[in-house]
Motif scaffolding. Structure first.
Motif, PDB file in Angstrom:
ATOM      1  N   SER A 154      50.548  -4.708 122.059  1.00 44.16           N
ATOM      2  CA  SER A 154      51.891  -4.241 121.692  1.00 44.16           C
ATOM      3  C   SER A 154      52.916  -5.370 121.551  1.00 44.16           C
ATOM      4  N   PHE A 157      54.744  -6.638 117.997  1.00 44.85           N
ATOM      5  CA  PHE A 157      55.717  -5.804 117.301  1.00 44.85           C
ATOM      6  C   PHE A 157      57.152  -5.996 117.804  1.00 44.85           C
ATOM      7  N   SER A 161      60.390  -7.664 115.697  1.00 40.72           N
ATOM      8  CA  SER A 161      61.648  -6.919 115.544  1.00 40.72           C
ATOM      9  C   SER A 161      62.830  -7.719 116.091  1.00 40.72           C
ATOM     10  N   SER A 187      58.335  -0.178 117.918  1.00 44.35           N
ATOM     11  CA  SER A 187      57.547  -0.961 118.879  1.00 44.35           C
ATOM     12  C   SER A 187      57.672  -0.385 120.288  1.00 44.35           C
ATOM     13  N   THR A 191      54.563   1.075 122.429  1.00 42.05           N
ATOM     14  CA  THR A 191      54.263   0.614 123.787  1.00 42.05           C
ATOM     15  C   THR A 191      54.133   1.790 124.745  1.00 42.05           C
TER      16      THR A 191
END
Length: 207
Positions: A154, A157, A161, A187, A191
């Motif tokens: 994760s 991402f 961002s 994201s 997560t």
């Protein structure tokens, strides 16, 4: 001659503010990381987020994001509290910068920054008004917290961002910042989904 006065030419390049600030501080004999960020003022948040998020994207050993995400958490938390610029811990703030290496690094990045500069412009600037800063800082802190969590698959991402929002902050491009925040929301949801999936898997194994 009038054709040369385009909107793109009126705005400084992505690297120009940091070059000007570093040059002035080098002449004064006090070019440090903390001083450079302080000299960039409000834009220090954007620059710090860009730099620190890029560090987390580097190919590092698993679990490294727990350490590399800490500066992003500190930066976004200070933004949430309304700090005028990024304030680094003493030893890191006093870290001296080689102006020649800094300039060389920025020159090497020019092919990338030139492409960005063609698309960036001030838009939706109301997003960066002082009254919105705590809310923006809170959103970025939440995204940075997901980056801090050692959740497999994760971390990339939220880092991307944060980088997008950081560029938007530097160039006061609200549209780019909103796109980064939207990707950040994705994201965070990703997560949460991964954490819930891992928790269900662990519960199934235990039970």
């Amino acid at each position: 001659m009038p054709h040369r006065e385009t909107g793109k030419r009126r705005r400084p390049s992505l690297s120009m503010p940091i070059l000007r600030t570093s040059r002035a501080q080098h002449r004064a004999g006090n070019l440090t990381l903390g001083g450079l960020l302080a000299g960039l003022g409000e834009r220090s948040f954007g620059w710090a987020i860009v730099v620190f998020s890029l560090v987390t994207i580097l190919p590092l050993p698993p679990g490294s994001s727990v350490i590399t995400a800490l500066p992003v958490l500190v930066t976004t938390f200070q933004m949430l509290l309304g700090f005028p610029h990024v304030r680094l811990p003493g030893p890191l703030a006093r870290l001296r910068i080689d102006p020649d290496k800094l300039r060389l690094t920025l020159l090497r990045l020019r092919p990338v920054t030139r492409r960005l500069e063609r698309r960036l412009r001030p838009r939706l600037v109301a997003l960066f008004a002082p009254r919105h800063e705590p809310l923006l800082g809170l959103a970025l802190f939440v995204i940075a917290f997901t980056l801090f969590l050692p959740v497999p698959g994760s971390g990339w991402f939220p880092a991307i961002s944060l980088f997008i929002v950081g560029v938007g902050l530097v160039e006061r491009d609200g549209l780019v910042a909103v796109l980064g925040l939207a990707f950040g929301a994705f994201s965070v949801l990703l997560t949460v989904a991964i954490v819930l999936s891992l928790a269900e898997g662990a519960e199934a194994i235990m039970g």
